[in-house]
Design an enzyme around this catalytic site. Sequence first.
Site, short mmCIF file in Angstrom:
data_model
loop_
_atom_site.label_atom_id
_atom_site.label_comp_id
_atom_site.label_asym_id
_atom_site.label_seq_id
_atom_site.Cartn_x
_atom_site.Cartn_y
_atom_site.Cartn_z
N GLN A 106 0.84 -1.19 0.00
CA GLN A 106 0.00 0.00 0.00
C GLN A 106 0.87 1.25 0.00
O GLN A 106 1.72 1.43 0.87
CB GLN A 106 -0.96 0.07 1.20
CG GLN A 106 -1.95 1.22 0.95
CD GLN A 106 -2.89 1.52 2.11
OE1 GLN A 106 -2.45 1.82 3.19
NE2 GLN A 106 -4.19 1.44 1.84
N CYS A 111 -6.84 7.20 4.41
CA CYS A 111 -6.27 7.56 5.71
C CYS A 111 -6.55 9.02 6.04
O CYS A 111 -6.23 9.90 5.26
CB CYS A 111 -4.76 7.32 5.71
SG CYS A 111 -4.00 7.77 7.26
#
Length: 329
Positions: free
Chosen positions: A64, A94
Amino acid sequence: MLPKRTLSIAPMLDWTDRHYRYMARQITKNTWLYTEMINAGAIIHGDPNRFLLKNECENPIALQLGGSDSADLAKAAAKAAQYGYDEINLNCGCPSPRVQKGAFGACLMNEVNLVSGCLNAIQDAAPNCDITIKHRIGLDKQTEYQPLADFVGELARSTNCRTFIVHARNAWLDGLSPKENRDVPPLRYDYVYQLKQEFVDLEIIINGGITTNEQIHQHLQYVDGVMVGREAYHNPMLMKSWDAQFYGDTTPEITYDELINRLYDYAKIQLAANRGTILRHMARHYLGLMHGLHGARTWRRMLSDADLLKSNRAELLLEALAMVREDSH
């Protein structure tokens, strides 16, 4: 031939490092593993081994990436491809302030053209990797479904990305800590189901608040895959039936004794490699292994005892197992 993404373990900062992933791979062969989010700049300007090194057994595995500069993401992706990752996933979920300052993570959901450029740059740089995205259902107090569908629809139209991992909560960019962002915004699984109905050809994977195998079965009636986060970390043996239950794999489930013996062998190799790894780096991921069992407290106590860990002896794992066995009788 790679297994389907029926099940995957979420990328979790400070948690899903290579030591955790090695353990997870011993418990389940088919589940997809994800690295913690790694900033593209760290890979380019730092020591790539530090960020990209993985164990041979970890595949299928996804890296990621965090970032919003397509040139940097492309350079990082090209390096990752050399390390044998199967997938590169772009973080658009995020909500941490640190990430926002770098203009990536969840705030990218407001910048669909920028995201499209980033995904295409990653794909060009790593043509043999699957390119995927992880995002939220929306930002802040936005509650309509349509902006989510527009975001997914535009990316499906303008990139080769066909796998969308959707954390079924909004990301609040103000007023909540990253931890609160995992709990406070309400879960809207129905939005993720609706995406699958609308975009039948896309692979839609649901994430957020999933803790039991019953829940996984339930979600799989509506979406292509389920990504499990904290439960797979705090209670790793939840995964031991996954290969049989969700992949039809007839290999016998690993036993606690087998697993601890493999982790002992692994720890010996890691400690002998002299690359700065100490026992605590590995043992901290094993604390939840005995979750729900009679000797769980003894196991946790021994593996988190600073004095016992200081000597850096892999044997501590076997000694803790022996104590658990004694406790159980």
